[in-house]
Design a protein around this motif. Structure first.
Motif, short mmCIF file in Angstrom:
data_model
loop_
_atom_site.label_atom_id
_atom_site.label_comp_id
_atom_site.label_asym_id
_atom_site.label_seq_id
_atom_site.Cartn_x
_atom_site.Cartn_y
_atom_site.Cartn_z
N VAL A 1 -10.85 -4.02 -11.00
CA VAL A 1 -11.96 -4.04 -11.95
C VAL A 1 -13.27 -4.52 -11.31
N SER A 2 -14.35 -3.81 -11.59
CA SER A 2 -15.69 -4.28 -11.23
C SER A 2 -16.50 -4.38 -12.52
N ILE A 3 -17.34 -5.39 -12.58
CA ILE A 3 -18.12 -5.60 -13.79
C ILE A 3 -19.60 -5.39 -13.49
N PRO B 1 -8.37 -1.37 -0.31
CA PRO B 1 -9.06 -2.66 -0.42
C PRO B 1 -10.13 -2.84 0.66
N SER C 1 -16.15 -7.58 -7.95
CA SER C 1 -14.94 -6.74 -7.99
C SER C 1 -13.78 -7.58 -7.50
N GLU D 1 -18.07 -3.03 1.00
CA GLU D 1 -19.32 -2.87 0.24
C GLU D 1 -19.92 -4.21 -0.17
N LYS E 1 -23.42 -8.08 -4.40
CA LYS E 1 -22.08 -7.55 -4.63
C LYS E 1 -21.07 -8.53 -4.04
N HIS F 1 0.77 -1.26 0.00
CA HIS F 1 0.00 0.00 0.00
C HIS F 1 0.79 1.29 0.00
N GLN G 1 -12.07 -0.61 1.93
CA GLN G 1 -13.29 0.14 1.58
C GLN G 1 -14.10 -0.62 0.53
N ILE G 2 -13.42 -1.18 -0.45
CA ILE G 2 -14.12 -1.94 -1.49
C ILE G 2 -14.74 -3.21 -0.89
#
Lengths: 398, 398
Positions: free
Chosen positions: A291-293, B301, B292, B307, B266, A60, B303-304
């Protein structure tokens, strides 16, 4: 973000560009802005060269420009509305900030002119091949039925082949032809040593099974890259497909030609078709994007899209992506093409993208128009794949 | 969310379960809670059956439970801390709310017992095959070197094969063996008609090229599903791989056995390895999740991940995923296994997952432990793939 007084931006850049005290990095970044130097025809590196071992978690040290100090300067002259954003890094030992990159809100990504440059490079290579070994690449197209859009795409491919010196042959089949008719045509092209790329123009009429037909197409001539073997090799780290599907490859080329950093960026791909959405998402991931789809079963697609630095839309639904779906400064690649009836146009219709251009151009830092964005790039990538295939066949590498 | 008075939950459910005025949907949902009926051994349907045409955009009648009225009921008895959440739909013509599903915070997804049931089903099928045609499935393993974790995995696979009646053979090679040594061993197994599945235990020593070795493995016996052709067919809609990689298939099975709805949810996959992360993301997408992929170059990471409704972590970095990374009620599948030295354990080490279990169990609605979660399921899926392969070879379908 610090806003510099209007009118000062050109002087500011000029001073930094020609000042002997400017760092070489600063000068390079600024001179790239003035006249970008594009030496390679195709900018995508081999995918395996992008593979990085994932065994260090979490990694990071925030990369990318987002975390750096930056300010935007309004260009006062020429009456344009575009805004130049200059990304600086402040390093105490230097008197001046270091320029890392510059960008302009609402910049149009001109696929037409980039594709033209790529085609011109391909034409030189084809000519060199012809004079060296007396051979040219050959592309074969199988067209089934009378779809207007398919006919237009094939016309464009034929014209592009002629322009660069690639031999173009076509087999036209009736809309009611059988699976065997197409497979026979395919087999002939598979066996023809003068043909290095074969495409079956999609979509096919509903009674035909796309998957089974494409399975007959020789892997070595699958310049569309739709064979599952190619797709698997595109997906898997440490592997390299023989061909990358043309539209997604064109998207990445556009990003690279515009110096858009992909690594570490959040990318959203809207649509997951085997032809565009899926390979685009795999390719962006190989380039180290997160990537998100998004697909029709995605809840709140606008919310997910709004988080993206790079948006690739490949749906074919006009104006699906509104300005409100985009984060300020996002880069938008619109692969969608949808024929809309328009008697004023030459062929009775015009092409529209997935993105509401008028809204998006005010939010995005860069955006592709439709037509003139991904379309011409897709054809340029098809020519490039065909050339690569011929080079492999003849072991001809300049 | 409406909280019902403590103590009333069992009465409430019982009344609704046995009331003749309860809808059959309500009664079915509630009786599933009491004693889930699992008739099939493997719950994953064929992938092509999941494919839905994506040509309707935007498709937004919000699906899923998230949008429905719901309330949670604290279970007062037994001193447990878990919370049951009952999801209702209010339809005016009914006197009572319709129960759609129930869930329990902090539920442990017991891979060990689910795998046991699956293995028992496989054992019956193997026994039936033997008595009908006098054949059993055969699995061959190639093990290179002395890695303790690899040895342990292979031991487990051998024991599992014996338990269900699958023939197990192994070739052990020295750590310094050549690429050709492995390819020779592979070729023998490829040609052996009594072998229906072959696995090369990974990782291999660094001097060997995994990709090239796996390419030699017959596609029809690639029960690990690591061939790019399999991966491409897994990725592409309308196609079906011969084998789905075992760990990701195990993850999906766990979700399906626990009635976790995947469509429209998600999902975040942490890690993008060819072996787990990549195929898990492709598989979740085939099941209509919005996926994702988080990797070491992902910014924020946590934060993603926060969700996500479904989190699949496949990294091998102990305690990477903290409780703070998770959304309340998320379902967490921990594929990570990392050997940590521990002299108290039988083999001198114990396995730890990617997820900080103690923190996550307080946030997640359901979570897999390590060990005892995905691990046993991975082996069960390997047996299942080997059985499927043998069934295909002998054209034996019950």
């Amino acid at each position: 973000m610090t806003r510099v007084a209007a009118g000062s931006w050109q002087n500011c850049l000029k001073k930094m560009l020609f000042s002997s005290s400017s760092s070489s990095r600063t000068r390079k970044a600024l001179s790239n802005l003035a006249s970008p130097a594009h030496e390679q025809i195709i900018k995508s590196p081999p995918l395996v060269s992008l593979d990085i071992r994932d065994d260090i978690w979490p990694l990071h040290p925030s990369t990318g420009f987002d975390d750096l100090a930056s300010f935007s300067i309004q260009e006062p002259s020429k009456g344009t509305k575009c805004t130049h954003i200059v990304y600086f890094e402040y390093i105490p030992i230097f008197d001046e900030p270091i320029v890392l990159a510059t960008e302009q809100i609402g910049r149009v990504i001109d696929g037409k002119s980039i594709a033209e440059r790529i085609r011109s490079g391909i034409a030189s290579e084809v000519s060199m091949m012809k004079s060296s070994i007396g051979k040219v690449p050959g592309l074969a197209v199988i067209l089934v039925g009378q779809r207007r859009d398919s006919q237009a795409y094939v016309r464009n491919k034929e014209a592009a082949c002629k322009e660069v010196g690639i031999k173009f042959v076509m087999t036209k089949l009736h809309e009611k032809c059988t699976q065997d008719d197409i497979c026979d045509a395919l087999s002939k092209f598979n066996q023809n040593p003068a043909i290095h790329g074969i495409i079956v123009q999609l979509p096919l009429p509903e009674h035909l099974c796309e998957g089974k037909i494409l399975d007959v197409l020789s892997l070595e001539k699958d310049v569309d890259g739709f064979n599952p073997m190619n797709m698997g090799n595109l997906a898997m780290q440490g592997r390299e497909p023989l061909f990358i599907p043309c539209a997604p490859k064109g998207c990445i080329e556009l990003l690279l030609w515009h110096n858009v950093k992909i690594m570490g960026k959040k990318a959203v791909v809207i649509g997951r078709s085997n032809l565009v959405g899926l390979p685009a998402s795999l390719l962006l991931q190989r380039h180290q994007a997160t990537v998100s789809i998004v697909h029709p079963f995605t809840k709140n697609p606008e919310q997910i899209t709004r988080e993206a630095d790079i948006v690739v839309s490949a749906v074919g639904e006009p104006n699906l992506v509104r300005g409100s779906w985009l984060k300020r400064g996002a880069v938008v690649i619109d692969v969608g093409t949808y024929p809309v009836e328009d008697p004023r146009c030459e062929h009775g219709y015009r092409l529209t993208g997935d993105v509401c251009y008028e809204e998006a151009v005010r939010v995005a830092s860069a955006i592709t128009p439709v037509p003139g964005g991904v379309g011409p790039m897709t054809i340029a990538m098809l020519l490039s794949n065909t050339l690569e295939s011929a080079k492999r066949t003849y072991n001809f590498f300049t």
